[in-house]
Write an enzyme that holds these catalytic residues in place. Structure first.
Site, PDB file in Angstrom:
ATOM      1  CD  GLU A   7      -2.873   1.020   2.286  1.00 17.00           C
ATOM      2  OE1 GLU A   7      -3.366   2.065   2.650  1.00 17.00           O
ATOM      3  OE2 GLU A   7      -3.464  -0.051   2.614  1.00 17.00           O
ATOM      4  CE  LYS A   8      -0.035   4.163   4.454  1.00 20.38           C
ATOM      5  NZ  LYS A   8      -0.743   3.140   5.033  1.00 20.38           N
ATOM      6  CG  ASP A 103      -1.920  -0.262   5.298  1.00 17.39           C
ATOM      7  OD1 ASP A 103      -0.768  -0.929   5.103  1.00 17.39           O
ATOM      8  OD2 ASP A 103      -2.020   0.857   5.527  1.00 17.39           O
ATOM      9  CG  ASP A 105      -7.523  -0.623   6.966  1.00 15.08           C
ATOM     10  OD1 ASP A 105      -7.237  -1.139   5.606  1.00 15.08           O
ATOM     11  OD2 ASP A 105      -7.243   0.153   7.347  1.00 15.08           O
ATOM     12  CE1 TYR A 332      -2.592  -0.401   8.591  1.00 13.30           C
ATOM     13  CE2 TYR A 332      -4.460  -1.499   9.842  1.00 13.30           C
ATOM     14  CZ  TYR A 332      -3.900  -0.582   8.698  1.00 13.30           C
ATOM     15  OH  TYR A 332      -4.647   0.162   8.028  1.00 13.30           O
ATOM     16  NE  ARG A 334      -4.235   4.808   8.656  1.00 12.50           N
ATOM     17  CZ  ARG A 334      -4.805   5.966   8.495  1.00 12.50           C
ATOM     18  NH1 ARG A 334      -6.055   6.103   8.431  1.00 12.50           N
ATOM     19  NH2 ARG A 334      -4.131   7.033   8.168  1.00 12.50           N
TER      20      ARG A 334
END
Length: 668
Positions: A7-8, A103, A105, A332, A334
């Protein structure tokens, strides 16, 4: 070639670091010695197209166009990150196997799924995509995650839930923002009136709280306390107090909360019970245990950090992102989960060792882990709390410390003061899982004095347990009578024991208005939204985990209301502005109360759990929107006249430049 899509960039680099060396770094990706390649998104590479892409006529805001509901949804590449999307397009074509490393989620799931779909990956290749779930950026944890890949097909419900949320937000925001902005212009409002599926009910919570405080009229009420004394023949004389319990005959003098509002009645009770014999009628002394609070999810951490340090929800989220990505000290952040997988218990010893090593003897350790070091000595890795529960864990688990070690001095020099405080809160709740339960006697004694009944309560600690990590934040001097009552010690009584009532005490109190929201209490309201839902049937449907927004989005929603001028802060306190109040007054109740949005959030959770479908959310939403758009045309919000500012409300979310034509569309 296997292609990991993170994701990043920070996550991508963490994955590459555990692949075979040497690594070859290129522009936008990294290649391992065995040919495995890691690339990444930079957050969202794609976004929903603007309404005018569906029809050029939609560029002009007009009631005649509403509601705008796309027949075929389209995404477009973001201009700022189009170069990285081109890198992924090339690598995806070359790859034999795709590995989704978004991520853990629902937003992270959708973010990479959308890229794979947008790039036109074949059905066969899409069906073979694997999922890599990483919640800890330390090398050992990343390597373990890379070795335990799962089929991405398992996460289709999670992605569908995120897709439904994204599209529902677009439909609701685009249509109602346009509808009420047009009506606001008729009333003389200068700017955009932004309506959101979640943000507007949150604004409604604050506005109604402020209005309730302003209209509140305090009323007196009166408590009678019997001061009781044991008799000498029963041993050493001991004293305690008990509170009068009004009888049914007193009902006409009681308020809605059952409090006595008649001073003459209270004075009469005092005359009748002072210096009179008393008798113990009922007695209960229960040995109770209280389990340690669970490790944090993001909302629980934001609430606790707001109470302890006065941090806003966004500040806590930003701090957590740094602790996760830059310092690699927490998992993580979130997360909406407060539980841990059972297999993680095998790593507990190493995590506790890291916490102990990192804590040292710093002042922060003393203030947050108790007043002495005994708390660490009491930690027992053999204790297994209720936190380890596979049934409660989905894509991600609770926020906990990692196994990374820094000595106390280095920790203090590496982290900012706020980062260290938040880190230690996370450590504290994790350590609490390895401490004994808090044990106490819950004592209740019913005392008869004349014709009156009095109740004495006390909580007598037996074993402090995990509470050694949670020093009381409220000095005893500030405690109210209820606190004093629970802290008292009730003598060892027995039923029918005689007592003596000394001079009784009359306490005159006044009802208090509700308190203004803070970040902590507003977050608590958003997570426990069923308490603010008026529909009794809907209350039954909503679960404890349902709320307004998600753990990952709540901070942003609150900050958005400040940026748009609907809320303001004064210290820790949150107030609605004149614009925010006038806007809520102009909107229909269905838009400013949480009932409808909470129901949608419940359905999004059901989609995530595989118990509902995309259409079961979207079809009722579209029907509701059509009705709300029609109703908006009859509203002219005169209270907004002269308010607003074009400079403050630039149409950033509805940008003036037409986006490049989408090369791909999505349909469900």
């Amino acid at each position: 070639m296997r292609l990991f899509i993170a994701e990043k960039p920070s996550l991508g680099r963490a994955i590459a670091d555990v692949l075979p060396k040497p690594l070859r770094k290129a522009d936008g990706y990294i290649v391992a010695a065995n040919g495995d390649t890691v690339s990444w998104c930079i957050g969202h590479l794609l976004e929903q197209v603007e309404p005018e892409v569906y029809d050029p006529a939609f560029k002009k805001w007009s009631h005649e166009h509403l509601p705008i509901i796309p027949d075929r949804w389209q995404l477009v590449a973001k201009r700022k990150t189009s170069k990285q999307l081109a890198v992924l397009r090339k690598l995806v074509k070359q790859a034999d196997q795709l590995i989704h490393a978004g991520d853990p989620d629902r937003e992270g799931q959708l973010l990479v799924d959308e890229v794979i779909n947008f790039l036109g990956v074949s059905k066969e290749k899409t069906a073979a995509v694997q999922r890599c779930l990483i919640s800890d950026l330390n090398a050992k944890a990343v390597k373990q995650a890379v070795s335990k890949l799962r089929s991405n097909q398992e996460f289709i419900p999670l992605s569908t839930s995120a897709l439904a949320r994204s599209r529902a937000d677009w439909l609701y925001g685009i249509n109602l923002t346009r509808a009420y902005t047009l009506q606001g212009q008729k009333a003389g409002y200068n700017g955009v009136l932004s309506v959101g599926r979640v943000q507007t009910p949150v604004l409604g919570l604050v506005v109604r709280r402020d209005q309730a405080i302003e209209s509140f009229i305090s009323q007196p009420f009166y408590e009678v306390w019997a001061q009781l004394e044991t008799l000498p023949e029963d041993g050493p004389v001991e004293r305690f107090q008990a509170k009068w319990q009004p009888s049914k005959q007193c009902q006409p003098y009681l308020d809605e909360a059952g409090r006595n509002s008649s001073k003459p009645l209270a004075e009469n009770v005092i005359k009748r019970i002072s210096h009179q014999p008393a008798t113990v009628m009922q007695l209960a002394r229960q040995h109770k245990k209280q389990a340690a609070p669970l490790p944090f999810n993001l909302s629980a951490l934001q609430i606790e950090a707001s109470k302890a340090f006065g941090l806003s929800a966004q500040q806590v989220l930003d701090v957590c992102q740094g602790l996760y990505e830059r310092h690699k000290l927490i998992t993580y952040p979130r997360s909406d989960c407060r539980y841990l997988p059972k297999d993680h218990f095998t790593e507990a010893k190493l995590v506790v060792a890291a916490i102990t090593f990192n804590s040292g003897a710093s002042k922060a350790a003393t203030s947050l882990f108790g007043t002495n070091s005994e708390a660490f000595k009491s930690v027992d890795i053999g204790v297994k709390s209720r936190a380890w529960n596979d049934a409660k864990v989905n894509a991600h688990h609770a926020i906990i410390p990692t196994q990374k070690k820094l000595n106390a001095a280095k920790l203090t020099s590496t982290l900012s003061a706020i980062e260290e405080k938040v880190y230690r809160l996370i450590c504290r709740n994790y350590l609490a899982q390895f401490l004994p339960a808090y044990e106490f006697f819950d004592v209740k004694a019913e005392i008869s004095i004349g014709t009156g009944i009095f109740l004495a309560k006390a909580k007598e600690p037996i074993k402090v347990g995990w509470k050694c990590l949670f020093p009381s934040a409220k000095p005893k001097a500030e405690a109210d009578n209820t606190d004093q009552e629970s802290e008292q010690k009730i003598p060892n009584l027995h039923i029918q024991q005689g007592l003596k009532s000394l001079a009784a005490r009359l306490d005159e109190k006044h009802t208090s208005p509700p308190k203004h929201y803070t970040d902590a209490s507003l977050l608590a309201a958003m997570t426990g939204i069923s308490a603010h839902v008026s529909d009794s049937e809907l209350k039954k449907v909503l679960r404890d985990t349902d709320g307004l927004g998600t753990d990952a989005t709540r901070a942003g929603i609150i900050e958005l209301l400040f940026k748009r001028g609907y809320l303001r802060r004064q210290g820790k306190t949150i107030f609605s502005t004149k614009t925010g109040r006038a806007f809520v007054d102009a909107l229909p109740d269905v838009a400013t109360h949480p009932d409808l949005t909470a129901l949608w959030e419940s359905r999004l959770t059901a989609i995530h759990d595989g118990l509902s479908s995309y259409q079961e959310l979207m079809m009722p939403l579209q029907t509701q929107l059509k009705s709300m758009v029609v109703d908006s045309r009859s509203v002219v919000p005169h209270g907004l006249r002269g308010l607003g500012s074009k400079a403050q409300y630039r149409k950033k979310q509805y940008r003036k430049k037409r986006p490049r034509k989408s090369k791909s569309s999505a349909k469900v």
